[in-house]
Scaffold this motif. Structure first.
Motif: not given
Length: 549
Positions: A285, A282, A262, A248, A278
């Motif tokens: 986070h 991401y 990403l 990423g 995904e």
């Protein structure tokens, strides 16, 4: 059908950095030698830059080879990189900041710029037109034309105003033939004409299969106190685990904007994996969310990238034409950069053609001297030094592969005396659905994560609905009889735009193709396990309209 035609010395298909660098350098050579060379560029997007999407951190040295005054001009390089952070994401909450001493030196960005490659293309287009290049946006090259001796003659511009039933509408306009002594193909990753030429002329004989990643990107406007202009963040690890790989990024641009994205390697095995989802998780986070929280998502897009490097690079010349940039696969995956390498390949192509025309070159020849020029350049040296980067990650995984790449790049300078190769095509890496657990993705929260349709809306994608579908199935039975039965039809998940749906009516399942949603990423052409989908050009001007991607 008799079609109108136009003749040029050089025809360039695709107004990206590679094609425009070719055009600019060719016209410079023309003017320096006082030798008239006519150059035309055709671009399928509604305008130059409309279909271009990249991270992007740009290595600017290549501009010095084109314009020695670019630093004092209006070039769209306004955000120099100020610092790099590289994280290993261990889980959905944990991370480790990697010390610079343990990072492969190719990942450092001293002297580089955070840019919009779309805006760079627009700037290059202005330069090209000022040099005398003709640029035709909104015209899609639909077919390659050949001479009787099997050399490339030029291209056919796709017809406009053809209905879904294949018949002309009232607005019908036949496409023109554009002929040239030489045609340069710079369509970007998985160019549909480049793909045909590689097969026709066996340009990839002896090479490992090309490998790809699917790159997502969003631009966000974030609170000023969270913005650090020039900051670059790269990550590895989560959420790409259990056999999936990639990485990423988050780049702080000007005007309190960041680019977040990403890259999902398309050699993943689990058919239940959804690259789009995904990417959405991401962003949750803490390493990434700390910058995005309270911000507003401005744009969205996705595009496949060619990451096979030198091991997968085909022969780049053939009778009557050349391949440049990502149409051939010149991206340096060790640097996560492809713009400077694409432009350099275009410069080399222009110098090959320019010197040939000055010497009285006739059309239709195989200019294999381009390959020699390429092999004697810094581009060959750079790609050779990074040849093991991707295969090592595929072979050993993120941690061990990353450790090898550190040793190879920092200790051996990319000259490790072994070459790794990945001989499995990405589509063949996909496993059977029954062998893998389904992945339960969280519902989008509308703050950091979003659904596909609202995302596609931000890509400004438009296609004329009443036109033939540009996503063609070789066998219409395969999506249900093979792909659904064995792989739970992964097109429903790998497509980042919701193009493919499996529906059930009267107890019978079928695949619906929502071609109007297509953002031209080419993932279906790459990842379909049956290789049953072929992406061809829709009407010129159709597709995404990225403002500054």
């Amino acid at each position: 059908m008799e079609r109108e035609s136009m003749e040029f010395d050089v025809l360039i298909v695709g107004a990206g950095p590679a094609g425009l660098a070719t055009a600019c350098r060719l016209m410079q050579i023309s003017k320096d030698a006082n030798k008239e060379i006519t150059v035309c560029v055709v671009e399928k997007g509604s305008e130059v830059g409309a279909h271009i999407l990249s991270g992007a951190v740009f290595q600017p040295d290549v501009l010095d080879e084109l314009f020695d005054d670019w630093r004092s001009s209006d070039t769209p390089l306004t955000t120099p990189v100020t610092n790099d952070d590289i994280y290993l994401l261990n889980s959905d909450t944990k991370s480790r900041l990697m010390p610079n001493s343990l990072v492969p030196k190719t990942m450092h960005n001293d002297g580089n710029y955070i840019i919009s490659v779309g805006n760079l293309a627009r700037w290059l287009a202005d330069k090209a037109e000022n040099l005398g290049v003709e640029i035709f946006p909104g015209f899609a090259a639909s077919e390659v034309l050949f001479n009787e001796d099997n050399s490339v003659k030029g291209i056919l511009i796709g017809d406009m105003g053809v209905g879904e039933n294949g018949k002309p509408k009232d607005s019908y306009m036949p496409g023109m033939e554009l002929h040239a002594k030489y045609t340069v193909f710079s369509e970007g990753c998985r160019g549909h004409l480049g793909k045909q030429l590689i097969t026709k002329y066996h340009l990839d004989n002896g090479k490992t299969p090309q490998h790809y990643g699917l790159g997502f990107k969003e631009v966000w406007k974030i609170p000023a106190e969270q913005h650090q202009q020039g900051k670059v963040v790269h990550t590895g690890g989560w959420p790409l685990v259990d056999g999936a790989s990639g990485g990423g990024f988050l780049y702080h641009m000007e005007d309190n904007q960041v680019a977040v994205g990403l890259i999902v390697d398309l050699n993943y095995k689990n058919p239940h994996l959804s690259p789009f989802d995904e990417f959405q998780r991401y962003k949750t986070h803490p390493v990434i969310a700390q910058y995005l929280s309270g911000g507003e998502r401005v744009t969205y897009g996705a595009r496949a990238i060619a990451k096979g490097g030198l091991n997968s690079l085909p022969k780049m010349s053939f009778p009557g034409g050349l391949l440049v940039g990502c149409d051939a696969g010149t991206l340096n995956f060790a640097k996560i950069k492809g713009t400077h390498t694409a432009m350099k390949s275009g410069i080399l192509a222009a110098e090959t053609l320019g010197q040939g025309f000055i010497a009285g070159l006739e059309g239709g020849k195989d200019l294999d001297c381009y390959q020699t020029r390429f092999e004697n350049s810094w581009l060959q040296e750079e790609l050779h030094s990074s040849r093991n980067f991707g295969p090592a990650l595929h072979k050993f995984g993120t941690l061990l592969g990353g450790a090898f790449n550190f040793v190879d790049q920092n200790w051996f300078g990319g000259q490790f005396p072994v070459t790794f190769r990945d001989t499995t095509p990405d589509h063949a890496a996909l496993g059977k659905a029954a062998d893998f657990a389904k992945i339960n993705y969280p519902k989008p929260d509308g703050k950091l994560s979003f659904d596909k349709l609202s995302s596609v809306y931000l890509s400004n994608t438009y296609h004329e609905e009443d036109q033939p579908c540009h996503l063609q199935l070789t066998d219409k039975s395969i999506p249900i009889s093979v792909n659904l039965a064995q792989f739970d039809e992964p097109a429903q998940r790998y497509c980042p735009a919701g193009v493919y749906e499996v529906i059930e009516e009267a107890g019978k399942q079928s695949l619906v193709i929502n071609g109007q949603n297509c953002i031209h990423c080419k993932t279906c052409d790459i990842k379909d396990p049956s290789q049953n989908i072929t992406w061809v050009t829709p009407e010129g001007g159709g597709g995404p309209n990225y403002p500054n991607m």
